[in-house]
Enzyme design. Structure first.
Site, PDB file in Angstrom:
ATOM      1  CG  ASP A  22      28.315  10.002  17.024  1.00 56.38           C
ATOM      2  OD1 ASP A  22      27.308  10.483  17.580  1.00 56.38           O
ATOM      3  OD2 ASP A  22      28.787   8.874  17.289  1.00 56.38           O
ATOM      4  CG  ASN A  24      24.556  10.835  20.578  1.00 57.95           C
ATOM      5  OD1 ASN A  24      25.159  10.524  19.543  1.00 57.95           O
ATOM      6  ND2 ASN A  24      23.266  10.616  20.745  1.00 57.95           N
ATOM      7  CG  ASP A  26      24.335   7.594  18.336  1.00 56.95           C
ATOM      8  OD1 ASP A  26      25.177   8.154  17.607  1.00 56.95           O
ATOM      9  OD2 ASP A  26      23.114   7.833  18.251  1.00 56.95           O
ATOM     10  CG  ASP A  30      24.601  13.683  16.553  1.00 57.59           C
ATOM     11  OD1 ASP A  30      25.106  14.819  16.665  1.00 57.59           O
ATOM     12  OD2 ASP A  30      25.063  12.664  17.116  1.00 57.59           O
ATOM     13  CG  ASP A  99      18.448  15.247  -0.584  1.00 53.89           C
ATOM     14  OD1 ASP A  99      17.777  15.002  -1.597  1.00 53.89           O
ATOM     15  OD2 ASP A  99      19.672  15.016  -0.493  1.00 53.89           O
ATOM     16  CG  ASP A 192      16.461  11.835  -4.390  1.00 52.76           C
ATOM     17  OD1 ASP A 192      17.691  11.713  -4.321  1.00 52.76           O
ATOM     18  OD2 ASP A 192      15.686  10.868  -4.495  1.00 52.76           O
ATOM     19  CD  GLU A 248      20.029  12.554  -7.969  1.00 48.40           C
ATOM     20  OE1 GLU A 248      20.949  11.740  -7.857  1.00 48.40           O
ATOM     21  OE2 GLU A 248      18.881  12.318  -7.572  1.00 48.40           O
ATOM     22  CG  HIS A 317      24.770  11.007  -1.264  1.00 48.61           C
ATOM     23  ND1 HIS A 317      24.528  12.111  -2.077  1.00 48.61           N
ATOM     24  CD2 HIS A 317      23.662  10.243  -1.338  1.00 48.61           C
ATOM     25  CE1 HIS A 317      23.333  11.983  -2.616  1.00 48.61           C
ATOM     26  NE2 HIS A 317      22.782  10.863  -2.184  1.00 48.61           N
ATOM     27  CG  ASP A 318      23.986   8.774  -4.778  1.00 50.49           C
ATOM     28  OD1 ASP A 318      23.742   8.129  -3.737  1.00 50.49           O
ATOM     29  OD2 ASP A 318      23.184   9.582  -5.293  1.00 50.49           O
TER      30      ASP A 318
HETATM   31  C1  GLC Z   1      19.183   9.754  -5.529  1.00 49.74           C
HETATM   32  C2  GLC Z   1      20.012   9.794  -4.277  1.00 49.74           C
HETATM   33  C3  GLC Z   1      20.391   8.398  -3.900  1.00 49.74           C
HETATM   34  C4  GLC Z   1      19.131   7.600  -3.657  1.00 49.74           C
HETATM   35  C5  GLC Z   1      18.188   7.678  -4.844  1.00 49.74           C
HETATM   36  C6  GLC Z   1      16.819   7.211  -4.474  1.00 49.74           C
HETATM   37  O1  GLC Z   1      19.902   9.330  -6.631  1.00 49.74           O
HETATM   38  O2  GLC Z   1      21.114  10.633  -4.449  1.00 49.74           O
HETATM   39  O3  GLC Z   1      21.235   8.359  -2.779  1.00 49.74           O
HETATM   40  O4  GLC Z   1      19.450   6.264  -3.400  1.00 49.74           O
HETATM   41  O5  GLC Z   1      18.027   8.994  -5.329  1.00 49.74           O
HETATM   42  O6  GLC Z   1      16.201   8.167  -3.650  1.00 49.74           O
HETATM   43 CA    CA Z   2      24.967  10.433  17.263  1.00 52.85          CA
END
Ligand code: GLC
Ligand code: CA
Length: 523
Positions: A22, A24, A26, A30, A99, A192, A248, A317-318
């Site tokens: 981050d 700035n 907030d 970013d 993505d 995705d 994915e 991230h999942d």
């Molecule tokens: C993929 C992404 C996930 C998202 C899902 C719907 O699995 O990795 O984070 O919630 O698709 O787009």
């Molecule tokens: Ca920021």
């Protein structure tokens, strides 16, 4: 297979922009913050950076609900910041992949109001939706629209209506959008849930799951026209650029994965079989742990079946943090983080490092539902506590173990800077692993064989290249384990325990990982 393609020899670093850096203050990561950390990423030694979505979005699903594919969400910065990012990354020899979320848009995408034919609509059955399918983030997968007089499909949520890939005009809008990003300098895409884009012609009811809705996962993944669409995408846009592409592919089988990774389609594929090993009847909401035997079987099946086209990952991230899941959060945190890295990075395929993994980060833990942001966890919490399936305490425990927010906490830059300066840190260990992949081509192209270690809590395998043989042995337990090497190795390539006595005593310390090597013809 074109063996010398840069795509095959790359290592990828995944950034979840919201929680990366981050600039700035907030509270939201970013693009300017990201640019300030490019030297850090470069120092780690990766080649490619994958950015989770930064497009305009109402952020219902943290950017996986896009309302405009062609603009940057103001929380992350401007298009000028983005151009600066591309330029700064390229000047350091780093590629940037975006993505690509094209199974669905946000319900606030202008298409959703103006182009009904770009989405999937069905008549209800009397007063009921067209079938019993549930949305992954709660409720029915079908939402009635009064002005249209029909139901639209949203496999994830009603805020993420599924695009109608049967519509050729829609597909060509997507290809044109991809072309504009590639012309802007983007080097490829992580696609995705791309395995879901082609819906089956008939949509039968699914088996009822614990949330009371039918399961569509037996019908939607790898639908009838998915490979046709991806080949069309290659002809219409990808073939004109030197791209890095990764699918994915929820619900992918080995046979399907081979199709996705044919030269006419994409470079590599993420499967989730190893990530599903600690799930069950109640989806991920259980105390179940990943069994080592299962992990070995699944990884070996994909190693042998898909080879270099594997996208290798233990974190994203999942997923909850792998150190919490299969390692140790206490005194062996660093050692177990390094062990998991060894286990993955010596396999065939492209390693993906998720932000914070290179620091050995662990799960966040949640003591109140108010601390939870992810729509998946929030829906599960309320629906399973209301139905009486689980108590609030149980659901908070499961969310602390398995919830997606565990991976979405801010990167602790103080700790990162400390590790950056410490040669024994998890960061430096990752850096060393990444360097080894560059200097030892057998890690990329050698064959893979699982080693039978009986009932011992070990994951051992051999990589056999033209010039050398590697023996990889990882102790997945908190105990010391005695193991006799099947053949003679004298040289250590890398080890996560500076006091290792394995070559002398056959003892692997708790969470020890060791890689031995010898020239192939010196047997
Ligand atoms: C993929 C992404 C996930 C998202 C899902 C719907 O699995 O990795 O984070 O919630 O698709 O787009
Ligand atoms: Ca920021």
């Amino acid at each position: 297979m074109q063996k010398d393609k840069w795509q095959r020899e790359s290592i990828v670093y995944q950034i979840y922009p919201k929680s990366f850096c981050d600039s700035n203050a907030d509270g939201i990561g970013d693009l300017r913050g990201l640019i300030s950390k490019l030297d850090y990423i470069k120092e780690l030694g990766v080649d490619v950076v994958w950015l989770s979505p930064i497009y305009a979005s109402p952020q219902f699903d943290n950017g996986y609900d896009i309302s405009d594919y062609e603009t940057i969400d103001p929380i992350y910065g401007t298009i000028d910041d983005f151009d600066a990012l591309i330029e700064q990354a390229h000047s350091r020899g780093l590629k940037i992949i975006m993505d690509l979320v094209v199974n669905h848009t946000s319900d606030r995408h202008p298409w959703f109001a103006s182009r009904h034919d770009f989405y999937i609509w069905r008549n209800g059955k009397g007063d009921a939706p067209p079938n019993n399918w549930g949305a992954l983030f709660g409720g029915s997968a079908w939402t009635y629209d009064e002005t249209v007089g029909k139901y639209y499909l949203g496999l994830f949520s009603k805020h993420q209506p599924d695009l109608n890939w049967e519509n050729s005009e829609m597909r060509h809008e997507i290809y044109a959008m991809m072309r504009r990003w590639l012309e802007r300098g983007v080097d490829g895409f992580r696609m995705d849930v791309i395995s879901l884009i082609s819906k089956p012609e008939t949509m039968p009811d699914g088996e009822i799951t614990t949330n009371g809705y039918g399961d569509w996962s037996a019908f939607v993944p790898n639908g009838p026209r998915v490979h046709e669409f991806l080949r069309e995408m290659r002809c219409e846009v990808l073939k004109d650029f030197d791209t890095f592409t990764v699918a994915e592919a929820a619900g992918v089988t080995l046979d399907e994965a081979k199709k996705y990774t044919s030269p006419e389609e994409l470079d590599m594929v993420f499967h989730f079989e190893h990530m599903d090993l600690d799930g069950g009847e109640t989806f991920k909401w259980t105390d179940r742990e990943i069994p080592l035997d299962g992990l070995k079987q699944v990884m070996t099946k994909w190693q042998l079946g898909l080879g270099v086209a594997n996208a290798l990952f233990f974190n994203n991230h999942d997923q909850p943090r792998m150190v919490s899941r299969l390692g140790d959060e206490g005194i062996y945190r660093e050692r177990s983080a390094k062990m998991l890295a060894v286990c993955l990075h010596f396999m065939q395929g492209t390693p993906f490092v998720y932000q914070g993994e290179e620091l050995g980060m662990i799960n966040a833990k949640f003591t109140s539902i108010d601390e939870v942001n992810d729509p998946e966890s929030i829906d599960a919490y309320y629906s399973h506590t209301r139905s009486g399936m689980f108590t609030e305490e149980e659901m908070l425990r499961y969310i602390s173990m398995k919830g997606r927010d565990n991976a979405r906490t801010p990167i602790p830059w103080n700790d990162a800077n400390r590790q950056f300066a410490d040669a024994d840190s998890v960061f430096h260990f990752y850096k060393n692993l990444i360097q080894l992949r560059r200097t030892h081509k057998s890690i990329i192209y050698g064959s893979y064989t699982l080693v039978d270690t009986g009932d011992l809590p070990l994951f051992a395998y051999v990589r056999q290249g033209e010039a050398e043989t590697l023996f990889i042995c990882c102790n997945f337990s908190r105990e010391s384990v005695t193991y006799t090497l099947p053949t003679d190795f004298r040289d250590i390539l890398i080890c996560n325990n500076t006091d290792s006595t394995f070559l002398k005593t056959g003892i692997l310390a708790p969470f020890e990982a060791i890689v031995l090597h010898r020239a192939t013809d010196s047997v």
